[in-house]
Design an enzyme around this catalytic site. Structure first.
Site, PDB file in Angstrom:
ATOM      1  N   LEU A 256      -4.337  -7.078  -6.992  1.00  0.00           N
ATOM      2  CA  LEU A 256      -3.877  -8.146  -7.895  1.00  0.00           C
ATOM      3  C   LEU A 256      -4.994  -8.917  -8.596  1.00  0.00           C
ATOM      4  CD1 LEU A 256      -0.762  -9.474  -5.951  1.00  0.00           C
ATOM      5  CD2 LEU A 256      -0.836  -8.081  -8.046  1.00  0.00           C
TER       6      LEU A 256
ATOM      7  N   GLU B 139       6.293   6.293  -9.105  1.00  0.00           N
ATOM      8  CA  GLU B 139       4.851   5.997  -9.065  1.00  0.00           C
ATOM      9  C   GLU B 139       4.157   6.893  -8.043  1.00  0.00           C
ATOM     10  OE1 GLU B 139       3.705   1.887  -8.562  1.00  0.00           O
ATOM     11  OE2 GLU B 139       5.460   1.209  -9.644  1.00  0.00           O
TER      12      GLU B 139
ATOM     13  N   HIS C 143       0.882   0.984 -13.137  1.00  0.00           N
ATOM     14  CA  HIS C 143       1.648  -0.195 -13.568  1.00  0.00           C
ATOM     15  C   HIS C 143       3.129   0.184 -13.625  1.00  0.00           C
ATOM     16  CE1 HIS C 143       2.145  -4.073 -15.546  1.00  0.00           C
ATOM     17  NE2 HIS C 143       3.055  -3.476 -16.296  1.00  0.00           N
TER      18      HIS C 143
ATOM     19  N   GLY D  12       0.785  -1.231   0.000  1.00  0.00           N
ATOM     20  CA  GLY D  12       0.000   0.000   0.000  1.00  0.00           C
ATOM     21  C   GLY D  12       0.816   1.280   0.000  1.00  0.00           C
TER      22      GLY D  12
ATOM     23  N   ASN E  89       1.542   3.118  -2.566  1.00  0.00           N
ATOM     24  CA  ASN E  89       0.847   4.106  -3.412  1.00  0.00           C
ATOM     25  C   ASN E  89      -0.363   4.695  -2.694  1.00  0.00           C
ATOM     26  OD1 ASN E  89       1.992   4.476  -6.247  1.00  0.00           O
ATOM     27  ND2 ASN E  89       2.130   2.249  -5.977  1.00  0.00           N
TER      28      ASN E  89
HETATM   29  C1  GRF Z   1       3.268  -1.015  -7.683  1.00  0.00           C
HETATM   30  O1  GRF Z   1       4.505  -1.284  -8.247  1.00  0.00           O
HETATM   31  C2  GRF Z   1       2.245  -0.819  -8.764  1.00  0.00           C
HETATM   32  O2  GRF Z   1       2.768  -0.309  -9.946  1.00  0.00           O
HETATM   33  C3  GRF Z   1       1.744  -2.215  -9.013  1.00  0.00           C
HETATM   34  O3  GRF Z   1       1.754  -2.839  -7.743  1.00  0.00           O
HETATM   35  C4  GRF Z   1       2.720  -2.205  -6.910  1.00  0.00           C
HETATM   36  C5  GRF Z   1       2.003  -1.805  -5.658  1.00  0.00           C
HETATM   37  O4  GRF Z   1       2.870  -1.331  -4.676  1.00  0.00           O
HETATM   38  N1  GRF Z   1       0.459  -2.206  -9.652  1.00  0.00           N
HETATM   39  P1  GRF Z   1       2.273  -0.740  -3.327  1.00  0.00           P
HETATM   40  O5  GRF Z   1       1.393  -1.807  -2.705  1.00  0.00           O
HETATM   41  O6  GRF Z   1       1.521   0.493  -3.659  1.00  0.00           O
HETATM   42  O7  GRF Z   1       3.488  -0.471  -2.479  1.00  0.00           O
END
Ligand code: GRF
Length: 215
Positions: free
Chosen positions: A103, A192, A122, A23, A25
């Site tokens: 996922l 990201e 992504h 988490g 992001n």
């Molecule tokens: C990130 O690399 C995102 O691009 C991908 O899954 C990962 C999630 O990371 N879809 P987090 O759980 O936000 O640390």
């Protein structure tokens, strides 16, 4: 004279952030809102398909509304995962679904109801290194194996075809000769965290709220 209701598109956009893991992001988006970089937006719900997702614990500790929708439990109860999720999204008057390391692939009710209002991040420069099997470190391993000079990250709309929706924003990241999967993954992830909030700040005002407010 009867007053006609006026649609107000300026209300805060309500986000559901969907996660399966760490988490980071989600945290970056939360911080962007807290710091005024992402405005007129609130995280109204955090959903995980995994009860032990680290990000879920963090969200709970911040006082965010959290929910686990377990695919195994849905199967056992013979209810459709997406139908259960959609019900929760509607109950919380969610405007936009933000996938952040979630996922599962949408195929049904959520995709239909929120078409054009679901975004994903992504860890590559799509369309390169996208599609089935291209997630997490598999992406960075493939980038290194092909000796790419650049990789990056992409925010895109979610459609029935995995990683093929319209691109809303990208950031390039150079691949260094010394890079390992871990160092590259880390540098992409840092980008990201900035890109997601920047794209949402620009894109969210163009999306009509699911539940319009009246004055
Ligand atoms: C990130 O690399 C995102 O691009 C991908 O899954 C990962 C999630 O990371 N879809 P987090 O759980 O936000 O640390």
């Amino acid at each position: 004279m009867m007053m006609m209701p006026t649609f107000v598109h300026a209300k805060k956009k309500t986000l559901a952030v969907l996660i399966s893991g760490g988490g980071s992001n989600l945290k970056a988006l939360y911080n962007a809102i807290e710091n005024g970089l992402l405005t007129d937006t609130e995280i109204s719900l955090v959903v995980s398909d995994k009860a032990n997702a680290k990000g879920l614990e963090w969200a709970f500790s911040q006082g965010l509304k959290t929910l686990v929708v377990s695919p195994a439990m849905c199967k056992q109860l013979e209810v459709d995962f997406e139908a259960v999720l959609l019900n929760a999204l509607e109950e919380h008057a969610i405007d936009v679904v933000v996938l952040a390391g979630f996922l599962r692939i949408f195929k049904g009710d959520v995709l239909t109801a929120y078409e054009g209002s679901i975004v994903n991040i992504h860890p590559s420069l799509l369309p390169a290194y996208g599609g089935k099997g291209m997630y997490g470190n598999h992406v960075h391993e493939a980038v290194l194996a092909n000796q790419e000079s650049h990789t990056g990250c992409t925010v895109h709309l979610v459609t029935a075809n995995v990683d093929e929706g319209d691109v809303l924003g990208q950031t390039q990241v150079p691949v260094l000769p010394t890079d390992t999967t871990e160092t590259l993954a880390q540098r992409v992830l840092e980008q990201e965290h900035q890109l997601y909030a920047q794209v949402l700040q620009r894109w969210l005002p163009t999306i009509a709220p699911k539940v319009p407010s009246f004055v």
